[in-house]
Design an enzyme around this catalytic site. Structure first.
Site, mmCIF file in Angstrom:
data_model
loop_
_atom_site.group_PDB
_atom_site.id
_atom_site.type_symbol
_atom_site.label_atom_id
_atom_site.label_comp_id
_atom_site.label_asym_id
_atom_site.label_seq_id
_atom_site.Cartn_x
_atom_site.Cartn_y
_atom_site.Cartn_z
ATOM 1 C CG ASP A 92 9.276 -2.779 -0.606
ATOM 2 O OD1 ASP A 92 9.247 -3.838 0.046
ATOM 3 O OD2 ASP A 92 9.589 -1.680 -0.100
ATOM 4 N N GLY B 272 1.363 2.638 8.337
ATOM 5 C CA GLY B 272 2.427 1.732 8.764
ATOM 6 C C GLY B 272 2.120 0.261 8.500
ATOM 7 C CB THR B 273 4.437 -2.662 8.269
ATOM 8 O OG1 THR B 273 5.132 -2.320 9.481
ATOM 9 C CG2 THR B 273 5.285 -2.215 7.098
ATOM 10 C CG ASN C 13 13.054 1.369 0.430
ATOM 11 O OD1 ASN C 13 11.876 1.032 0.504
ATOM 12 N ND2 ASN C 13 13.978 0.806 1.170
ATOM 13 C CB ALA D 76 -0.927 0.000 1.210
ATOM 14 C CG HIS E 235 21.923 -8.482 -48.999
ATOM 15 N ND1 HIS E 235 23.187 -8.697 -48.537
ATOM 16 C CD2 HIS E 235 21.667 -9.466 -49.892
ATOM 17 C CE1 HIS E 235 23.688 -9.773 -49.129
ATOM 18 N NE2 HIS E 235 22.777 -10.258 -49.949
HETATM 19 C C1 UD1 Z 1 10.302 -2.402 7.013
HETATM 20 C C2 UD1 Z 1 10.441 -2.848 8.483
HETATM 21 C C3 UD1 Z 1 11.918 -2.881 8.854
HETATM 22 C C4 UD1 Z 1 12.669 -3.796 7.901
HETATM 23 C C5 UD1 Z 1 12.412 -3.397 6.443
HETATM 24 C C6 UD1 Z 1 12.974 -4.448 5.521
HETATM 25 C C7 UD1 Z 1 8.465 -1.993 9.656
HETATM 26 C C8 UD1 Z 1 7.946 -0.955 10.555
HETATM 27 N N1 UD1 Z 1 9.749 -1.903 9.307
HETATM 28 O O1 UD1 Z 1 10.797 -1.081 6.939
HETATM 29 O O2 UD1 Z 1 12.073 -3.349 10.169
HETATM 30 O O3 UD1 Z 1 14.044 -3.744 8.184
HETATM 31 O O4 UD1 Z 1 11.007 -3.298 6.184
HETATM 32 O O5 UD1 Z 1 12.841 -4.055 4.178
HETATM 33 O O6 UD1 Z 1 7.737 -2.883 9.280
HETATM 34 N N2 UD1 Z 1 3.348 -0.703 3.554
HETATM 35 C C9 UD1 Z 1 1.965 -0.727 3.554
HETATM 36 N N3 UD1 Z 1 1.294 0.168 4.306
HETATM 37 C C10 UD1 Z 1 1.913 1.098 5.078
HETATM 38 C C11 UD1 Z 1 3.315 1.132 5.080
HETATM 39 C C12 UD1 Z 1 4.007 0.215 4.314
HETATM 40 O O7 UD1 Z 1 1.357 -1.557 2.875
HETATM 41 O O8 UD1 Z 1 1.216 1.877 5.731
HETATM 42 C C13 UD1 Z 1 4.070 -1.649 2.724
HETATM 43 C C14 UD1 Z 1 4.965 -0.951 1.727
HETATM 44 O O9 UD1 Z 1 4.269 -0.752 0.505
HETATM 45 C C15 UD1 Z 1 6.109 -1.961 1.563
HETATM 46 C C16 UD1 Z 1 6.156 -2.680 2.906
HETATM 47 O O10 UD1 Z 1 4.922 -2.406 3.543
HETATM 48 O O11 UD1 Z 1 5.830 -2.900 0.554
HETATM 49 C C17 UD1 Z 1 7.310 -2.181 3.787
HETATM 50 O O12 UD1 Z 1 7.108 -0.821 4.037
HETATM 51 P P1 UD1 Z 1 8.291 0.224 4.033
HETATM 52 O O13 UD1 Z 1 7.756 1.565 4.323
HETATM 53 O O14 UD1 Z 1 9.108 0.064 2.824
HETATM 54 O O15 UD1 Z 1 9.079 -0.284 5.330
HETATM 55 P P2 UD1 Z 1 10.602 -0.084 5.641
HETATM 56 O O16 UD1 Z 1 10.826 1.288 6.134
HETATM 57 O O17 UD1 Z 1 11.411 -0.545 4.503
HETATM 58 CA CA CA Z 2 11.017 -1.000 2.263
#
Ligand code: UD1
Ligand code: CA
Length: 503
Positions: A124, A94-95, A253, A12, A390
């Site tokens: 990703d 957030g995740t 990223n 997302a 050719h």
């Molecule tokens: C995340 C981890 C981190 C880890 C890293 C590895 C968390 C808080 N952190 O950080 O510990 O080392 O991955 O790559 O989980 N996403 C959503 N919704 C959101 C936010 C993110 O679906 O609200 C998805 C993003 O699209 C992505 C994935 O979650 O595919 C990871 O999110 P991202 O923001 O890239 O996390 P990192 O900062 O890389």
């Molecule tokens: Ca990431």
């Protein structure tokens, strides 16, 4: 206990650092989107554990992502490891918040209590090997863990969540939690063991912890990573697997990451091919997609760019400087150099393409065909031992065996007024002279010939010669007479006292 596996893919996020209008997970990596590569890495898992459903959390660019996922499910050349469902996360907080949306969706649809283990992946992170994921799942199940996750030790851990690990008196390591990069203390910043963001969770024990996550951190987000500390405190069983190849966890990223992912996948593919007996003169100067298979004793020269599904037989010579997009099937002892090919294309043994040929879209070249300099072939079947060496164009045509097209021969397949393409047939043994134009549709029967410079608008009978151009006439001594006349005119005018204009 439920034996089947659910998969959640987090997709997302906006991918702000890519500075793109395209959602992050739709960026291509060797012809497949990042999310397609993540889905592809699940195929091996699906062979050992049955995947009930893949739930993709979408948010930023969700219509495009959903559309793409539907297209992938329908794509014949891609075997999707399970049915795909999507859950919208809006706004993206957030995740942990992303996984909460799935939990709410499953509860609302009455599935919550049915869920067994859940594999949580990032959309990703496209470099995870299929066997790594399969091992993670089997280890999680066999060790009876509540949460098993992947980590790695990196030279440069910046940007990643750091693992807080405690070693007890008997040397046993225990993970206490994960601290995100932006929340680290200077001491924690030095920790090199990081979280890969890939988890396998027993849903019935981990999901309730989501309610306890808070957003009181540097980013004001709900981190899924907080479930690790909560699980540890609740006395649940945690498992950590460290990746022997840390590159597998690389997340995209920004554009540098995307470039690096190409390099890593290319390197893996080149290594596999070289182990299988292919010579690659300079792996750093080629780009070969993971889907490409090349037979032993083939030689790949610099500037070879191969994407999509491609199979080459043994003893082929590829490059220098070719771009080939699959699907492409090539036999043995085939040479392709300085050319562009776009599939579907099938090429038989001992054929040659190039230099500077363009072969595209639904072309079959049978064995020993030679397509040479500045020749374009489109939507055509070309029989064995046929040559177009050719400056020729073969479009919407069927050529038999041992046909020869002279330099500059063109099949005029397109009627621009009616916007229609017509088909032309050259039967076995037909010879077409240089600079001839065959106006489609025409049928040149077996062993017939076309005189150079002809414009052919009608069928030609077997074993006959068609001449369709002005007959040559000769004006005897025309050049000499013309010059003499010119000289006479010049001397008459100067005798009359006229000035000759300066040239
Ligand atoms: C995340 C981890 C981190 C880890 C890293 C590895 C968390 C808080 N952190 O950080 O510990 O080392 O991955 O790559 O989980 N996403 C959503 N919704 C959101 C936010 C993110 O679906 O609200 C998805 C993003 O699209 C992505 C994935 O979650 O595919 C990871 O999110 P991202 O923001 O890239 O996390 P990192 O900062 O890389
Ligand atoms: Ca990431």
């Amino acid at each position: 206990m439920n034996k089947s596996l659910d998969v959640i893919i987090l997709a997302a996020g906006k991918g702000t650092r890519l500075k793109s209008q395209r959602p992050k997970v739709l960026h291509p990596l060797f012809g497949q989107t990042l999310i397609q590569r993540v889905l592809g890495s699940l195929v091996e898992v699906s062979q050992s554990a049955s995947i009930r459903r893949i739930t993709v959390v979408v948010g930023h660019g969700r219509d495009e992502v959903k559309h793409h996922l539907t297209a992938l499910e329908d794509l014949e050349s891609f075997s999707c490891p399970a049915v795909i469902d999507t859950v919208v996360q809006e706004p993206q907080q957030g995740t942990g918040h992303a996984v909460m949306q799935v939990k709410a969706h499953w509860e609302k649809t009455g599935q919550g209590s049915d869920i067994g283990d859940v594999l949580i992946l990032s959309g990703d992170a496209p470099l995870l090997r299929a066997e790594t994921l399969a091992q993670l799942v089997s280890r999680h199940k066999s060790s009876n863990h509540d949460l098993t996750f992947l980590g790695a030790t990196l030279d440069n851990p910046k940007g990643y969540g750091r693992l807080l690990v405690e070693t007890d008196s008997v040397g046993q390591e225990r993970v206490l939690g994960i601290v995100e990069d932006k929340d680290t203390t200077p001491v924690q910043q030095a920790i090199q063991t990081v979280n890969a963001g890939i988890y396998c969770a027993r849903w019935q024990t981990i999901a309730p912890l989501l309610d306890q996550i808070s957003s009181g951190n540097a980013q004001g987000e709900f981190y899924f990573t907080d479930t690790v500390e909560l699980a540890e405190k609740a006395g649940l069983r945690l498992g950590l697997s460290l990746l022997s190849d840390p590159q597998e966890m690389l997340g995209v990223n920004d554009r540098q990451d995307l470039g690096l992912c190409h390099r890593v996948l290319n390197q893996r593919t080149c290594e596999r091919l070289m182990v299988d007996g292919v010579t690659i003169l300079d792996p750093a100067s080629v780009l070969i997609a993971p889907e490409v298979e090349i037979g032993a004793d083939s030689v790949v020269h610099s500037g070879t760019y191969l994407t999509g599904i491609q199979h080459y037989g043994a003893h082929c010579t590829l490059g220098p400087n070719i771009t080939v997009n699959g699907p492409v099937t090539v036999g043995e002892h085939v040479a392709i150099l300085h050319s562009v090919l776009a599939g579907p294309v099938a090429i038989g043994d001992h054929a040659t393409v190039g230099p500077y040929a363009h072969v595209r879209h639904d072309v079959t070249l049978d064995h020993h065909v030679a397509i040479g300099n500045f020749v374009e072939v489109k939507m055509a079947k070309v029989g064995a031992y046929t040559n177009a060496k050719h400056l020729a164009y073969i479009g919407n045509a069927t050529l038999g065996e041992e046909v020869n097209l002279g330099g500059g021969a063109v099949i005029a397949n397109y009627d621009p007024v009616r916007d229609a393409k017509h088909h032309t047939v050259l039967e076995d043994g037909v010879k077409v002279g240089c600079n001839s134009v065959l106006i489609s549709p025409v049928n040149l029967k077996e062993r017939s010939s076309v005189a150079a410079g002809s414009v052919i608008t009608k069928d030609v009978s077997p074993w006959s010669l068609a001449v369709a151009r002005g007959r040559q006439v000769e004006l005897k001594d025309w050049v000499m007479k013309t010059l003499q006349k010119k000289k006479r005119n010049t001397s008459e005018s100067s005798e009359a006292g006229q000035e000759t204009p300066a040239v």
